[in-house]
Design a protein around this motif. Structure first.
Motif, PDB file in Angstrom:
ATOM      1  N   ARG A   1       1.695 -37.479  -6.941  1.00  0.00           N
ATOM      2  CA  ARG A   1       2.378 -38.771  -6.997  1.00  0.00           C
ATOM      3  C   ARG A   1       3.601 -38.610  -7.907  1.00  0.00           C
ATOM      4  O   ARG A   1       3.494 -38.137  -9.024  1.00  0.00           O
ATOM      5  CB  ARG A   1       1.456 -39.846  -7.544  1.00  0.00           C
ATOM      6  CG  ARG A   1       2.117 -41.214  -7.635  1.00  0.00           C
ATOM      7  CD  ARG A   1       1.173 -42.255  -8.170  1.00  0.00           C
ATOM      8  NE  ARG A   1       0.003 -42.350  -7.307  1.00  0.00           N
ATOM      9  CZ  ARG A   1      -1.129 -42.958  -7.667  1.00  0.00           C
ATOM     10  NH1 ARG A   1      -1.225 -43.505  -8.849  1.00  0.00           N
ATOM     11  NH2 ARG A   1      -2.152 -43.006  -6.833  1.00  0.00           N
TER      12      ARG A   1
ATOM     13  N   SER B   1       1.043 -44.615 -13.079  1.00  0.00           N
ATOM     14  CA  SER B   1       0.320 -43.405 -12.692  1.00  0.00           C
ATOM     15  C   SER B   1      -0.796 -43.166 -13.691  1.00  0.00           C
ATOM     16  O   SER B   1      -0.848 -43.780 -14.743  1.00  0.00           O
ATOM     17  CB  SER B   1       1.268 -42.206 -12.714  1.00  0.00           C
ATOM     18  OG  SER B   1       1.649 -41.897 -14.043  1.00  0.00           O
TER      19      SER B   1
ATOM     20  N   LEU C   1       0.478 -47.785  -3.215  1.00  0.00           N
ATOM     21  CA  LEU C   1       0.453 -46.776  -4.279  1.00  0.00           C
ATOM     22  C   LEU C   1      -0.965 -46.293  -4.530  1.00  0.00           C
ATOM     23  O   LEU C   1      -1.219 -45.115  -4.676  1.00  0.00           O
ATOM     24  CB  LEU C   1       1.020 -47.369  -5.571  1.00  0.00           C
ATOM     25  CG  LEU C   1       2.468 -47.027  -5.863  1.00  0.00           C
ATOM     26  CD1 LEU C   1       2.873 -47.535  -7.211  1.00  0.00           C
ATOM     27  CD2 LEU C   1       2.686 -45.506  -5.775  1.00  0.00           C
TER      28      LEU C   1
END
Lengths: 711, 711
Positions: free
Chosen positions: B231, B501, B72
């Motif tokens: 993302r 995020s 990620l």
């Protein structure tokens, strides 16, 4: 550190000789070289071909920048080209930015184009220095780059500064964690950055004529720090240092002023309503025990005391002369006071600088200086010093003795201090008006109160400081022993200052005051009411021995708000260890929440409050308690107040001493309960969860600054 | 805007089928393409040679990024290479980052390397979306780049949003000026940015299973905006929407609850000290004029009223049933209440979710829903509604009628509301406890009070919102007519939420609440005392007609502090036009300062206050007055209070209406003067310069949100 001062002196003299206040980029770079401040490899090109050759020698990519004494903001003039990757591009770039600069200002003298190794990567920070009107040379450090004036994440310190202070600056910005490396990035070389900050501080310390330094951006990475752009501005006129009076002399005068054996009242009057009458009455009724000499050429006796035509006629020595005569009559009377060897002139009269009569004020300052008389005011209400029963003022007497010394620059604020003190029965050692501050200022008062055993806390309202460095020096000493609270008014007045550099623009508001007062260990109050509440409450709170704060509350709702307030005030809610959690749980209902806040739940009897408070007081791992009370029939307000006061007193008697504050939520009976708690050493407020925590936060701010707390 | 929803659906289904909650970068790009969100040219390379070929095709420089569903944070894994300038470098770069990724996580599935045109220049911003537990889909906009989580300059709005709302976000960040162009930089293409924000809002609105979107950085310049990195995270479980009750049904119930013709007290008691006794007494002594039916199987009469075994035995209709019985007995009684067609159940008993008895609470909610009974609580003190003389609570009665409705989620805060109201004689329409909020919540109460002519201001203490969107919808309507003050507690409780995020991390604290409540036009109080003071004071202040605030002060020192407070509270000190300046100067001493603050100086008689206040009130260019009073013998506190009240009343009678607040600095007599002023429509406080200005600031915040002020 060794510096090449000769080179710097040479560059500065040349610029001054040419009447310039801005140095060119190459000059800036040479100064950096002389002071060991790293800059990228570079050179000056006078033609497109030279630019190409230089770029090839320095290594690609390079940055091209216009060099002109007439162009300060190069980017705006189209005078900067980045990412120049080949000799060909360098040649074309030279032509392009010279053309842009000419278009921007056809009259600008253009020395050529600076060719500079393009640095980047790492973090963009700013290192700078400015000359602050209050504090003199001040260094700045913060996040840099084009956003510097938007993000405004910057901190200031007095220059020069120690390595610890410089390293402290790295931790003092909001983005401190960025420097330690985030999301996989390497941490920056902190020593290199701290070193650069110190060198800039030394530079402006060594050369006071340097008004501003701007290293922005400085690229900092794991391997060092490089100043990619340098801007240095010189002062336009000569730089003046404020006068300083040695501490011994300040104390000699202040001791005579606050503990006078004799006082003359110049303009003493028997006529009610006159200031000279109010002052006499207050001195007498206030219980002052020294000699009082009324001075009035037209009277032989005032309020039962023999009057004199002049201080010259007074037989004994006089420590203080209180002036209650019109401004016009002051100079002559002050000459006599000076000749008599009086220590302090308390200058109540208005009609000086505050009304535009600056000359008149300068004149009395000159007279006072000449005679070595220290002058309070002019344009003040006078002063109180309760240990001597001294009410040398035309306001009403105040006699609740205690450890708080308050000063105010404004008479209105002085009256608010008086009213608040009276209504809250605040124990006061002194209330002093400084008014126009023509002579005695906060530095002097801080010096006296700092060593005064009757004073445990000093609270000062100020609109400016005559000598910021003097104040910081005095404050640093005093805060080791007692809190100094400052209400600095006019936070926004400096916003409009024109800025010649990024650092200058950043220093344009209240930040310099804020950072430097904090550095000095001063607790700044955000407003008048907070200054007054801190002054009233802080002396009641023992100094905490650590950062572990625990909330015990009968109202879950208060617990949440008290937690919010802890975060707002920089307090740390203790992470309760399992054994302590267990111990608390034993006292509260099964559905109550241990943890922190400890929610004992609403319907509990006095015994639950009592047991949990006792546990909180006696466990040495807990360093401060915040109590949340909820008014119920089971535990009414006064029952809570009495039990809390008793338990805290018992624990304190057993040597378990720590600050305790309380928020009481309930019907109006909580007001009397708060008063009772205040009288018994617990700082308590009704209808607010914020105020008790703000007071505890202020105590912690001081405790940390004083060194009483580690960290 | 037209979107390719089919493609997005396809991508999401594939990811879900594979059990993934994170989309890959190419998937993210395809979704952006489908929703018209600009991204740089790019492709996926499965080998070093492909990377070189792709890079040559896209154009140099390029960025290489690892593509792996298991990685990620690509930067942390060494999976990103920027500034790749040639095919050779691209080939080497491919090998390097794949090796780094494998070293980081040997088990990671690697799909290849994304080759992307390197964008840059302009401004780095972030555009994103998150799923907030309270507000649902929320879009974010702010300064972007690697510092985004440090700088935290970001603003949130409910999704989807209008073009105006999206453009408003650009102005709502601290760095707004950066987007308009600083230091010679071009302004960014605002329409392109606003458009991108809207598209992201539509995307998450259309696909609720998208939990988070992160476009960071987005490079914005004069020509457009490009999302350089995308993302997208998916929700793990199904997405639930809160139930909504239509406004008409809410009002039908609330009208019966607040204006009941009859009340049953379940558990009514003749025994003093019991809750069922306190409730009966408060209803009777409070002066409620409807029918009161005590319900108690063991009594025939309670406090002179016939008692009934059950609500079923009551002959007439019942609007409200107040429960004063143990939790265990509630379900059976509630069934009977439901069968009787009662509108509201006031559930005083505790012992439900707050003690861990979640099941018990769910059970009574189910019973109430089934019968269409609206339930207040459980675990509350009850409620007051003064227009009906209704004290349906076990606390003491309160009878000072007025326009303020207050609600609290916590009983302790409710008691503080009661005590504060009583001590300040605040005129109240309602005080309501919502407790566990199992059914009736702030949305319902806002809907009722919004249309209630007896209520002029609503103040709510809350720790959470069950349905943030419902609240915002209700608030938006209500604030057009009356202020809504909110004390949102637990500001810091959400800090620990794990973030997937950047946008998620930014939304992790109190910011979403803060931005969205502000958008809804709600005035958020920073603490309990402020909520109470705003509630008390705002109804006294007429709505200002413009932004021009003028300070008239007798104390220069107060003037400075009042100016500071104006800046702190977002108020605009009027730039006094020359003719008005002239007019003020005519009334004040020559050394007084006109301008703003207007310093009338300290020793002035009442007439100077009177003339300047009258001028300030009557000139229509001035929209609000702040008075600073300094206690002197010439104008004592009550003289000032009476003249200020008289002049303001006279001017108001002549149609010159505007808000007036005052700060009184002086001895204790100023306290009575403030009370007098409050009683006469001037909001006045002693010993504080901040509080009166904070109250005026709150009034302005509401006036701007309500549309009463332009701008």
């Amino acid at each position: 550190m060794t510096y090449d001062r000769t080179t710097v002196r040479e560059i500065l003299e040349k610029a001054k000789a040419e009447g310039r206040t801005a140095l060119t980029a190459p000059e800036g770079k040479r100064i950096c070289d002389a002071y060991g401040i790293a800059t990228p490899g570079e050179g000056l090109a006078a033609s497109a071909d030279e630019a190409a050759a230089l770029a090839a020698e320095i290594g690609f990519p390079v940055v091209l920048k216009i060099v002109s004494p007439d162009i300060l903001h190069k980017t705006e003039a189209g005078g900067v080209l980045v990412g120049v990757a080949s000799a060909e591009e360098a040649r074309a770039g030279y032509e392009r930015i010279v053309a842009a600069a000419r278009a921007h200002d056809p009259d600008a003298a253009i020395d050529g184009v600076q060719v500079q190794r393009m640095v980047g990567g790492g973090r963009e920070v700013i290192v700078g220095a400015v000359t602050d009107p209050t504090f003199g040379k001040v260094v700045a450090f913060g996040l840099g780059g084009v956003l510097v004036e938007v993000v405004r994440d910057v901190t200031f310190r007095l220059a020069p500064l120690s390595g610890d202070e410089a390293r402290g600056m790295l931790d003092d910005i909001k983005a401190a964690e960025v420097l330690r490396g985030v999301r996989g990035a390497d941490p920056v070389d902190r020593e290199a950055l701290a070193d650069m900050i110190r060198r800039v501080g030394d530079l402006v310390g060594d050369f006071p004529e340097i008004a501003e330094v701007d290293l922005n951006p400085v690229f900092a990475d794991a391997d060092g720090a490089t100043a990619a752009d340098v801007r240095i501005l010189l002062a336009q006129g000569p730089v003046q240092e404020p006068e300083r009076i040695p501490r011994e002399r300040i104390l000699a005068s202040m001791n005579r002023i606050f503990k006078p054996r004799s006082i003359a009242v110049i303009g003493a009057s028997a006529e009610s309503g006159k200031i000279g009458n109010s002052v006499m009455r207050n001195l007498i009724n206030g219980g002052y025990r020294g000699h009082i000499y009324p001075i009035n050429p037209k009277a032989t006796e005032i309020l039962g005391l023999p009057a004199y035509r002049s201080v010259r006629d007074v037989p004994g020595e006089i420590d203080v002369a209180i002036f209650a005569i019109p401004a016009a009559a002051v100079p002559a009377a002050l000459e006599e006071v000076g000749a008599k060897g009086v220590a302090g002139a308390v200058m109540i009269p208005s009609g000086f600088a505050e009304t535009g009569n600056v000359e008149g004020q300068q004149k009395i300052v000159e007279i006072a200086r000449r005679h070595g008389v220290r002058m309070l005011g002019p344009n003040i209400y006078g002063y109180y010093y309760t240990p001597e029963n001294l009410c040398a003022t035309f306001c009403t007497p105040y006699d609740v003795k205690g450890g708080v010394a308050l000063t105010s620059q404004s008479g209105g604020i002085g009256m608010a201090i008086l009213g608040f003190s009276r209504t809250t029965k605040m124990g006061v050692s002194a209330i002093v008006g400084v008014g126009n501050k023509a002579d005695v200022d906060e530095d002097d008062l801080l010096t006296f109160f700092g060593q005064d055993d009757n004073t445990r806390l000093i609270a000062m309202h100020m609109e400016d400081l005559k000598d910021g460095r003097g104040f910081v020096e005095a404050a640093r000493e005093v805060v080791k022993r007692k809190p100094v609270i400052v209400l600095k008014a006019g936070r926004t007045a400096m916003g409009a200052r024109a800025a010649g550099s990024h650092t200058g623009a950043l220093a344009g508001d209240d930040r310099v005051y804020d950072d430097i007062l904090r550095q000095a260990g001063v607790v700044r109050a955000p407003g008048l009411n907070e200054m007054l509440e801190y002054a009233r409450a802080l002396p009641l709170l023992p100094t905490p021995k650590g950062e572990n704060v625990v909330i015990i509350t009968g109202a879950g709702g208060s617990g949440v708000l008290l937690s919010d307030a802890c975060v707002d005030n920089g307090l740390t809610l203790m992470d309760i260890p399992p054994d302590l959690d267990e111990a608390f749980r034993a006292h509260i209902p099964p559905f109550g929440a241990a943890g922190n806040p400890i929610d004992i739940t609403g319907g509990e009897p006095p015994s639950t409050y009592e047991k949990t408070i006792r546990l909180g007081m006696s466990d040495p791992r807990i360093h401060a308690l915040i109590l949340g009370y909820w008014h119920t029939i089971v535990t009414p307000p006064m029952v809570f107040a009495e039990l809390a006061a008793r338990v805290v007193a018992e624990c304190r008697a057993q040597g378990h001493d720590k600050p305790v504050v309380a928020s009481l939520a309930g019907d109006t009976e909580v007001e009397a309960a708060c008063e009772y708690l205040f009288d018994h050493g617990i700082v308590a407020y009704p209808y607010t969860t914020e105020k008790p925590v703000a007071v505890l936060g202020a105590k912690y701010r001081w405790a940390r600054a004083s060194g009483a707390l580690n960290g």
